[in-house]
Design a protein around this motif. Structure first.
Motif, PDB file in Angstrom:
ATOM      1  N   TYR A 246       5.697  20.412  54.647  1.00  0.00           N
ATOM      2  CA  TYR A 246       5.833  20.230  53.205  1.00  0.00           C
ATOM      3  C   TYR A 246       6.559  18.921  52.905  1.00  0.00           C
ATOM      4  N   LEU A 247       6.235  18.340  51.757  1.00  0.00           N
ATOM      5  CA  LEU A 247       7.010  17.229  51.211  1.00  0.00           C
ATOM      6  C   LEU A 247       8.085  17.859  50.334  1.00  0.00           C
ATOM      7  N   THR A 248       9.255  18.040  50.912  1.00  0.00           N
ATOM      8  CA  THR A 248      10.344  18.754  50.240  1.00  0.00           C
ATOM      9  C   THR A 248      11.395  17.771  49.751  1.00  0.00           C
ATOM     10  N   SER A 249      11.757  17.871  48.485  1.00  0.00           N
ATOM     11  CA  SER A 249      12.782  16.986  47.928  1.00  0.00           C
ATOM     12  C   SER A 249      14.082  17.745  47.728  1.00  0.00           C
ATOM     13  N   GLU A 250      15.179  17.121  48.186  1.00  0.00           N
ATOM     14  CA  GLU A 250      16.526  17.677  48.055  1.00  0.00           C
ATOM     15  C   GLU A 250      17.336  16.677  47.226  1.00  0.00           C
ATOM     16  N   ILE A 251      17.383  16.901  45.927  1.00  0.00           N
ATOM     17  CA  ILE A 251      17.914  15.878  45.022  1.00  0.00           C
ATOM     18  C   ILE A 251      18.765  16.497  43.912  1.00  0.00           C
ATOM     19  N   GLY A 252      19.604  15.667  43.299  1.00  0.00           N
ATOM     20  CA  GLY A 252      20.291  16.028  42.059  1.00  0.00           C
ATOM     21  C   GLY A 252      21.520  16.890  42.178  1.00  0.00           C
ATOM     22  N   PHE A 253      21.804  17.416  43.372  1.00  0.00           N
ATOM     23  CA  PHE A 253      22.871  18.414  43.482  1.00  0.00           C
ATOM     24  C   PHE A 253      24.253  17.795  43.670  1.00  0.00           C
ATOM     25  N   HIS A 254      24.319  16.478  43.586  1.00  0.00           N
ATOM     26  CA  HIS A 254      25.582  15.772  43.804  1.00  0.00           C
ATOM     27  C   HIS A 254      26.490  15.797  42.578  1.00  0.00           C
ATOM     28  N   SER A 255      25.969  16.210  41.427  1.00  0.00           N
ATOM     29  CA  SER A 255      26.745  16.105  40.196  1.00  0.00           C
ATOM     30  C   SER A 255      26.494  17.280  39.274  1.00  0.00           C
ATOM     31  N   ARG A 256      27.542  17.787  38.658  1.00  0.00           N
ATOM     32  CA  ARG A 256      27.389  18.871  37.690  1.00  0.00           C
ATOM     33  C   ARG A 256      26.725  18.393  36.399  1.00  0.00           C
ATOM     34  N   GLN A 257      26.543  17.081  36.252  1.00  0.00           N
ATOM     35  CA  GLN A 257      25.874  16.541  35.071  1.00  0.00           C
ATOM     36  C   GLN A 257      24.356  16.563  35.200  1.00  0.00           C
ATOM     37  N   SER A 258      23.841  16.931  36.364  1.00  0.00           N
ATOM     38  CA  SER A 258      22.405  16.879  36.600  1.00  0.00           C
ATOM     39  C   SER A 258      21.655  17.898  35.748  1.00  0.00           C
ATOM     40  N   ASP A 259      20.511  17.479  35.230  1.00  0.00           N
ATOM     41  CA  ASP A 259      19.578  18.369  34.537  1.00  0.00           C
ATOM     42  C   ASP A 259      18.516  18.764  35.560  1.00  0.00           C
ATOM     43  N   PRO A 260      18.548  19.974  36.090  1.00  0.00           N
ATOM     44  CA  PRO A 260      17.650  20.348  37.190  1.00  0.00           C
ATOM     45  C   PRO A 260      16.170  20.161  36.859  1.00  0.00           C
ATOM     46  N   ASP A 261      15.762  20.560  35.656  1.00  0.00           N
ATOM     47  CA  ASP A 261      14.345  20.446  35.304  1.00  0.00           C
ATOM     48  C   ASP A 261      13.882  18.991  35.309  1.00  0.00           C
ATOM     49  N   TRP A 262      14.744  18.089  34.868  1.00  0.00           N
ATOM     50  CA  TRP A 262      14.365  16.668  34.856  1.00  0.00           C
ATOM     51  C   TRP A 262      14.102  16.199  36.279  1.00  0.00           C
ATOM     52  N   TYR A 263      14.987  16.567  37.203  1.00  0.00           N
ATOM     53  CA  TYR A 263      14.800  16.174  38.603  1.00  0.00           C
ATOM     54  C   TYR A 263      13.505  16.755  39.163  1.00  0.00           C
ATOM     55  N   ALA A 264      13.257  18.026  38.887  1.00  0.00           N
ATOM     56  CA  ALA A 264      12.063  18.681  39.429  1.00  0.00           C
ATOM     57  C   ALA A 264      10.783  18.080  38.851  1.00  0.00           C
ATOM     58  N   LYS A 265      10.771  17.798  37.550  1.00  0.00           N
ATOM     59  CA  LYS A 265       9.575  17.243  36.907  1.00  0.00           C
ATOM     60  C   LYS A 265       9.324  15.804  37.331  1.00  0.00           C
ATOM     61  N   GLN A 266      10.384  14.994  37.380  1.00  0.00           N
ATOM     62  CA  GLN A 266      10.224  13.606  37.805  1.00  0.00           C
ATOM     63  C   GLN A 266       9.720  13.538  39.245  1.00  0.00           C
ATOM     64  N   ASN A 267      10.222  14.403  40.077  1.00  0.00           N
ATOM     65  CA  ASN A 267       9.863  14.410  41.486  1.00  0.00           C
ATOM     66  C   ASN A 267       8.391  14.723  41.689  1.00  0.00           C
ATOM     67  N   ILE A 268       7.914  15.806  41.073  1.00  0.00           N
ATOM     68  CA  ILE A 268       6.535  16.208  41.335  1.00  0.00           C
ATOM     69  C   ILE A 268       5.544  15.234  40.714  1.00  0.00           C
ATOM     70  N   ALA A 269       5.885  14.660  39.579  1.00  0.00           N
ATOM     71  CA  ALA A 269       4.987  13.687  38.957  1.00  0.00           C
ATOM     72  C   ALA A 269       4.818  12.467  39.864  1.00  0.00           C
ATOM     73  N   PHE A 270       5.924  11.981  40.428  1.00  0.00           N
ATOM     74  CA  PHE A 270       5.871  10.820  41.313  1.00  0.00           C
ATOM     75  C   PHE A 270       5.061  11.130  42.565  1.00  0.00           C
ATOM     76  N   LEU A 271       5.357  12.247  43.220  1.00  0.00           N
ATOM     77  CA  LEU A 271       4.692  12.566  44.476  1.00  0.00           C
ATOM     78  C   LEU A 271       3.206  12.848  44.282  1.00  0.00           C
ATOM     79  N   GLN A 272       2.858  13.541  43.214  1.00  0.00           N
ATOM     80  CA  GLN A 272       1.443  13.804  42.967  1.00  0.00           C
ATOM     81  C   GLN A 272       0.665  12.504  42.776  1.00  0.00           C
TER      82      GLN A 272
END
Length: 284
Positions: A246-272
């Motif tokens: 799998y192409l698995t992304s481990e991102i965004g968890f470094h900060s409590r300011q992260s918006d999880p959905d933004w990270y997930a949506k940006q990631n899949i759009a780029f990879l697709q």
């Protein structure tokens, strides 16, 4: 290539306390965004093994199947109170860590997950690197033998950003080879290669046919395409070596300011979009 997967840390309370969402909610969201897989971090509130009853394991598996989402991998949560350091100079901690890995493996088996990540640990002051390495190797061998009984592959990850034992592709290769277990393979995280100022695609070619899993992350744990990593080179290299995971992304968890959905949506759009450019299709 099996598809695109997303790690749950950014939706959990590890290693920062917020944001935090129930695992069921994360499954719904990732499925709605178009993901094929989910990598579940074994920490609260998602998958600390002691907190996931037999019935809840069945319910989660049923939900995953309903949402057509596979568990690509599980990974432990090192540090904190219990430590979970397989390289610890404290024998009781090493034994506790091995047992914890076995609990994670049982959870992986219950969720039909084929891969569990092995973090080799860290050398504690007063313990030589050779002794810490030997402790970790001993733990890996025991854990891998148990994993083989369950049909699960262990993957060794170099983590120089977080630890001081397995820090490079060569370190991971050596530990896996010394284990002598055919279900011990390799993985790497592009974030860690950037930390070492190395070229991420070089790791792909170095690990080659032993590369079983991967974490995609740009600099500062940003989604791929938002930092300085050459993901065109990484993805091209993965296709060239015949990567089948799998192409698995481990991102965004470094900060409590992260918006999880933004990270997930940006990631899949780029990879697709990149998969279309490469004409790289999922296995059927």
């Amino acid at each position: 290539m099996k598809g695109i997967s997303f790690n749950t840390w950014v939706y959990s309370s590890f290693p920062v306390w917020v944001p935090s969402y129930p695992l069921e909610e994360v499954i719904h969201r990732l499925a709605s965004f178009g993901y094929d897989g989910i990598e579940i971090g074994c920490a609260s509130p998602h998958a600390w093994p002691d907190h996931v009853s037999a019935q809840r394991r069945k319910d989660i598996l049923q939900l995953l199947k309903k949402e057509n989402l596979s568990v690509s991998s599980l990974l432990p949560a090192p540090g904190g109170g219990p430590g979970h350091n397989p390289s610890s100079p404290v024998a009781e901690e090493r034994a506790y860590t091995i047992n914890h890995y076995k609990e994670v493996l049982r959870l992986a088996h219950d969720w039909e997950c084929p891969t569990v990540i092995y973090l080799a640990g860290w050398a504690v002051f007063g313990t030589s690197k050779k002794q810490a390495w030997d402790y970790s190797l001993e733990a890996l061998v025991e854990v891998a033998k148990y994993a083989k009984e369950l049909g699960i592959t262990m993957v060794v990850e170099p983590t120089p950003t977080d630890s001081n034992l397995v820090e490079s592709a060569d370190d991971a290769l050596l530990l896996s080879e010394q284990s002598g277990q055919d279900n011990v393979k390799l993985m790497f995280d592009t974030f860690h290669s950037l930390y070492r100022n190395e070229v991420a695609s070089d790791y792909v070619y170095r690990m080659a046919d032993k590369l079983h899993h991967i974490h995609l992350s740009d600099s500062d744990r940003l989604p791929p395409g938002h930092g300085r990593c050459d993901f065109d080179g990484v993805l091209r290299a993965l296709k060239e070596v015949g990567y089948k995971g799998y192409l698995t992304s481990e991102i965004g968890f470094h900060s409590r300011q992260s918006d999880p959905d933004w990270y997930a949506k940006q990631n899949i759009a780029f990879l697709q979009s990149k998969l279309v450019e490469l004409d790289w299709k999922k296995e059927q």
